[in-house]
Write an enzyme that holds these catalytic residues in place. Structure first.
Site, mmCIF file in Angstrom:
data_model
loop_
_atom_site.group_PDB
_atom_site.id
_atom_site.type_symbol
_atom_site.label_atom_id
_atom_site.label_comp_id
_atom_site.label_asym_id
_atom_site.label_seq_id
_atom_site.Cartn_x
_atom_site.Cartn_y
_atom_site.Cartn_z
ATOM 1 N N SER A 168 0.801 -1.225 0.000
ATOM 2 C CA SER A 168 0.000 0.000 0.000
ATOM 3 C C SER A 168 0.835 1.277 0.000
ATOM 4 O O SER A 168 0.313 2.354 -0.276
ATOM 5 C CB SER A 168 -0.934 0.013 1.213
ATOM 6 O OG SER A 168 -0.200 0.134 2.419
ATOM 7 N N LYS A 178 0.738 4.516 6.929
ATOM 8 C CA LYS A 178 0.225 5.346 5.846
ATOM 9 C C LYS A 178 0.878 6.720 5.927
ATOM 10 O O LYS A 178 1.576 7.053 6.886
ATOM 11 C CB LYS A 178 -1.300 5.518 5.943
ATOM 12 C CG LYS A 178 -2.106 4.238 6.040
ATOM 13 C CD LYS A 178 -2.122 3.447 4.750
ATOM 14 C CE LYS A 178 -2.957 2.171 4.894
ATOM 15 N NZ LYS A 178 -2.797 1.269 3.724
#
Length: 284
Positions: free
Chosen positions: A60, A134
């Site tokens: 990701s 993230k």
């Protein structure tokens, strides 16, 4: 001294030397367990308060981070009131329902045991960690616009995002519309937007896709392993744009200054005190 006396003396010295060497060897093996315990306690303390290793479980964050990379996370600065800022790569605990399944573990029971022990003291990522990584796109008080065919906008400013995975679009695969980030929360997104279940995917859930600041474990500041991927993780220039870079509502003017300024301040204070004392001595 006779030859016989000299020989006896040499033999005694040799025996004494062997005894001392044997004593040193025995002493080392006796001290080794203590040294190991001290090393483990230091590692545990460093993991708890300063730096911890984390493993990247998915793609990701490509190409900033590759699957299997090990990053080091700064857990120290939050103790001084520092909070995550736009552009930082952060590790945080699952706000609830973001992880789809249990973490992958080695099929080898011995390796699982070794990883568990080393994970407890921070020498390896934990085998059962349930954390995510993230990039912070917006902080409390910011307005985010994430629409198909457009760049991500924060407070009306379109972001130029060179760190996005080549070929991926900013928001096309999962547009979230316009959202306002609540106080003490973050809006986070992966750098590989087409392969990241980030804030966009959870806007209709209880937490609204926002990550509480209290869930943040720390900022990832370096890729430590493998050595071929070694790199730092600075904040991109994207987040230095003038309108975007204005102090956000969560910013605390009493937060500790950046490292260079803090070092200069630490050096200047003793110098000023010394100069003042010297001036007083001259007047006397």
């Amino acid at each position: 001294m006779s030859v016989e006396q000299t020989t006896e003396t040499d033999q005694a010295d040799e025996a004494g030397g062997k005894g001392a060497a044997g004593s040193k060897k025995r002493s080392f093996w006796r001290e080794l367990p203590v040294l190991v315990v001290i090393a483990l306690l230091l590692s545990l303390g460093i993991k708890t308060f300063f730096v911890q290793a984390f493993s990247i479980p998915s793609g990701s964050m490509q190409h900033t981070l590759e699957k299997g990379d090990r990053v080091l996370v700064d857990k120290f600065t939050p103790w001084f009131g520092a909070t995550p800022d736009r552009g930082e790569v952060v590790v945080f605990r699952d706000p609830g329902g973001w992880l789809e399944g249990p973490p992958e573990q080695s099929g080898n029971s011995v390796m699982r045991g070794v990883q568990t022990v080393l994970g407890v003291v921070g020498l390896m990522p934990s085998a059962d960690e349930k954390d995510l990584i993230k990039r912070v796109i917006a902080v409390g008080g910011d307005t985010v616009e994430c629409n198909s065919g457009s760049p991500v906008k924060v407070n009306g400013v379109p972001l130029d995002e060179p760190y996005i995975y080549p070929g991926a679009t900013p928001c096309d695969n999962e547009p979230a519309g316009t959202v306002k980030v609540p106080k003490d929360h973050l809006w986070v997104m992966g750098d590989h937007r087409d392969d990241s279940r980030d804030s966009r995917y959870h806007t209709r859930e209880a937490g609204g896709g926002f990550v509480p600041v209290d869930n943040v474990i720390g900022r990832a500041f370096v890729v430590a392993w493998p050595l071929s991927h070694w790199d730092t993780l600075p904040v991109p220039d994207t987040f230095d744009q003038a309108p975007l870079g204005a102090p956000a509502p969560h910013d605390n003017p009493l937060d500790s200054p950046p490292a260079p300024e803090a070092a200069a301040l630490a050096a200047a204070v003793p110098l000023a005190v010394w100069q003042r004392r010297r001036a007083r001595a001259r007047r006397r």
